[in-house]
Enzyme design. Sequence first.
Site, PDB file in Angstrom:
ATOM      1  N   PRO A 277     -36.060   5.235-108.208  1.00  0.00           N
ATOM      2  CA  PRO A 277     -35.807   4.849-109.626  1.00  0.00           C
ATOM      3  C   PRO A 277     -36.846   5.671-110.657  1.00  0.00           C
ATOM      4  O   PRO A 277     -37.995   5.445-110.420  1.00  0.00           O
ATOM      5  CB  PRO A 277     -36.025   3.300-109.612  1.00  0.00           C
ATOM      6  CG  PRO A 277     -37.047   3.082-108.398  1.00  0.00           C
ATOM      7  CD  PRO A 277     -36.639   4.206-107.510  1.00  0.00           C
ATOM      8  N   ASP A 449     -41.314   8.514-110.135  1.00  0.00           N
ATOM      9  CA  ASP A 449     -40.550   7.672-109.108  1.00  0.00           C
ATOM     10  C   ASP A 449     -41.363   6.192-109.378  1.00  0.00           C
ATOM     11  O   ASP A 449     -42.590   6.193-109.082  1.00  0.00           O
ATOM     12  CB  ASP A 449     -40.795   8.150-107.873  1.00  0.00           C
ATOM     13  CG  ASP A 449     -40.099   7.406-106.723  1.00  0.00           C
ATOM     14  OD1 ASP A 449     -39.779   6.149-106.950  1.00  0.00           O
ATOM     15  OD2 ASP A 449     -40.057   7.766-105.537  1.00  0.00           O
ATOM     16  N   HIS A 450     -40.536   5.292-109.844  1.00  0.00           N
ATOM     17  CA  HIS A 450     -41.040   4.005-110.013  1.00  0.00           C
ATOM     18  C   HIS A 450     -41.915   3.314-108.900  1.00  0.00           C
ATOM     19  O   HIS A 450     -42.693   2.367-108.862  1.00  0.00           O
ATOM     20  CB  HIS A 450     -40.044   3.180-110.858  1.00  0.00           C
ATOM     21  CG  HIS A 450     -40.810   2.167-111.744  1.00  0.00           C
ATOM     22  ND1 HIS A 450     -41.951   1.365-111.622  1.00  0.00           N
ATOM     23  CD2 HIS A 450     -40.341   1.689-113.029  1.00  0.00           C
ATOM     24  CE1 HIS A 450     -42.260   0.772-112.460  1.00  0.00           C
ATOM     25  NE2 HIS A 450     -41.198   0.804-113.655  1.00  0.00           N
ATOM     26  N   ARG A 451     -41.287   3.714-107.839  1.00  0.00           N
ATOM     27  CA  ARG A 451     -41.812   2.973-106.524  1.00  0.00           C
ATOM     28  C   ARG A 451     -43.333   3.411-106.255  1.00  0.00           C
ATOM     29  O   ARG A 451     -44.016   2.745-105.547  1.00  0.00           O
ATOM     30  CB  ARG A 451     -40.883   3.365-105.225  1.00  0.00           C
ATOM     31  CG  ARG A 451     -39.564   3.081-105.428  1.00  0.00           C
ATOM     32  CD  ARG A 451     -38.684   3.732-104.259  1.00  0.00           C
ATOM     33  NE  ARG A 451     -38.700   5.047-104.397  1.00  0.00           N
ATOM     34  CZ  ARG A 451     -38.038   5.774-103.421  1.00  0.00           C
ATOM     35  NH1 ARG A 451     -37.337   5.424-102.399  1.00  0.00           N
ATOM     36  NH2 ARG A 451     -38.250   7.126-103.695  1.00  0.00           N
ATOM     37  N   ALA A 452     -43.392   4.447-107.010  1.00  0.00           N
ATOM     38  CA  ALA A 452     -44.774   5.068-106.505  1.00  0.00           C
ATOM     39  C   ALA A 452     -45.798   5.102-107.803  1.00  0.00           C
ATOM     40  O   ALA A 452     -46.927   4.428-107.522  1.00  0.00           O
ATOM     41  CB  ALA A 452     -44.792   6.548-106.159  1.00  0.00           C
TER      42      ALA A 452
END
Lengths: 477, 336
Positions: A277, A449-452
């Site tokens: 994302p 990367d919104h996960r990171a």
Amino acid sequence: MSKDIFPVVMPKLGMEMTEGQITKWHFKEGDALNLGAELADIETDKLSIPYEVEFEGNLKSVIAEEGVTYPVGKLLAVIAAEGVTDDQVDEFVSSYKSVEPEEVEVAEAGGGYGSAVPSSSNGAAPAQTGPQASSVSSDAVRTFIEENNLNISPIAARLAIQAGVDLSSVSGTGRLGRISVANVEAAAGGPLGRKANRVNASPVAKRLAKQKGVDLDVIQGTGPNGRILKRDVEGASAGGGLASVVQVGPARYRTEPLSGMRKAIARRLVQSKTEAPHHYLRIELHMAELMSLREGINKRLGDKKVSVNDLLVRAVGLALRDVPEANVQYADDEMRFFNQADVGVAVAVESGLITPIVKGACKKSVLQISGEIAALAEKARSGGLLPADIEGGTITLSNLGMFGIQGFDAVVNPPQGAIIAVGAVEERPANVNGLLDLAPMMHVTMSCDHRAIDGAVGAKYLAAFKDLIENPVSLVI
Amino acid sequence: MPEKSMRDAINECLHQEMERDENVIVLGEDVAGGMGSPGGPEAIGGVFSLTAGLFTKYGEQRVIDTPISESAIVGAAAGAALAGLRPVAEIMFTDFMGLCLDPVYNQGAKFKYMFGGKAKTPMVIRTTMGAGMSAAAQHSQTNYAWLTSIPGVKCAVPSNAYDAKGLLTSAIRGEDPVMYFEHKMLYMAACEVPDESYTVPFGKGNLTREGSDVTIVAFARMVHLANEAADELVAEGISCEVIDPRTTSPLDEELILESVQQTGRLVVVDESNPRCSMASDIAGIVASQAFDYLDAPIKLVTPPHTPIPFAPNLEYAYLPSKDRIKQEVQQVMEAL
């Protein structure tokens, strides 16, 4: 005998390499080979490097064809010492078992495939006498499943071998925990086998298209899942009455097979855009200080020149040091935190794009970085990059300023956490000491990367970056 | 690995499971093999010799020779299963299932559901099926489709000795009622079968041929005809993928759909009559779930909707054949 015969197999040149192709054989069957000679050029999806001879002897058998993709471990050619006969070589080739690239995680011992099956009611010949119509033989699929002890649908296994999909992180959600085609397709990032190129048209649409001589390839279907319906074909044959009709008649373009690099770009960026994302943080930087610093440096250097990009790479690295929570990768459901700042630099090459890594950019001087980037870019353009040159990194700098681009949003290069896209340095109206004036400005977009990397972390990182650029003396001390 | 006939593989499985678990019992007509004959038990070895040697080894407590009453056999099996045993009942011909359907259809299949999951019915009913030996309309049928249609009953239709042993082992060790169909024409078909015990899971199909143009789904003896047709069609440049689902309930729909999505064509070969059959069932599944992948109409190779003829020439015409499979495959290859 086997110590006199050496198999040349598709090497594994990087952690993520699953397949490669021989772009050129430099020797032909019968040629004598010296140690270190460049036997062939091997192209992976990332780079092209020569295969050096590791065994002195004669090139006895060339199995791999130029331009065809083979999995890692596949037998490509055979080198044999003096005195080995052709028969011995043939026997070696026919009994050679390809080495699988790596241990694959075992889901569950299957038992679903490979049981003995007689092929006639008299119970005569076993299953392997069957046709080997697909490009991967059923024996190869069976061996693959058995050797890796996989609980996988044989069709999924065949497609995974064909497409070189790494199954080590694929878990099965099919029947009884079996790895299904859908699981393999999710890992590959799209439909596989015939599904990849299918024209989705209803039977009546196909019949009508055949009658009217309409090319279904150029019709956009308006039905469910893009299915081409009768009305779409009617529209096309009526001379473009429907908006869905793109073009009728012979295609007005030429086609080229995809290069390894083009495939890799496609696969990795689709993976990034579908799995990671993205969020985008934008700022504009005052560049006057940095431009004058660069001018000062270049005056001192004489022949050598430091580019804005070199300074930016240094700043990207130093900002990672200052905001370590942004120095991360997200991969395989884990977060990786890095000690040193490895910065990717996007380099446009003839056939695409590659991102070599400047390692430890926070510890190197601008001059060192400048020299390294020049060397890496040269290697990238000549095809001489090594796997180590392109692996790793947490952030990439992509600069289209030299093309006059004001600003843009880049796609994160997985498993990196972010990418910084910078545009041209231009004189633009800006707040200069409280007055509206023209000043050299530069747009920056950080794609995360919104996960990171969450918004606040990214913002903190960009603030550090901005501070370094606008007070650039810290780049050289 | 040693080669064994399907008959020997099933017999071996029964011996091994009775040895492994004393709760396993066998009951049926003449399972002792010769009871009442001048030679006594084991003198003849049962009508099809599937239970040979069991009586001598495990005795009349566990190898129960029953009167000629199918409903008694299956009723006793269902009750024994409820009480904690693992009965393996034998119904000599599946054609007789009509006599004993209630204990399967309305009792065994429902116990688990009617008693809130507290009751288990680990009952296996072995039975023979299949035409091809001129046994006429009452001893030749393949009625697995109507037993497949009963929720709560599992159905196995092995096509070879390896699967036969593995599926029967799974069936005996499982907790649900299982209908286990043995095709009479396959009893002598041999292939490699391990000596030791192993299981083949229910619900996982087997690819017996890999191919890219047409998917052929076939059951039991039809798998062999499909394989032969596929092998001969290679010469015509047609590449067939043959799927043997091995069990009709649960059915490996996933494997069938995966294959059809690659080939775009489906031919189903079923020895049962065509109405409400596995063939029509699979055609329905594929038409509704893989419509967008089909390049041709789905073809069914089945006998006609008629009782099985006695006359050998008529029986031959009645049964699906290798040539009929080839013709249907050729047709779907020609279709739009």
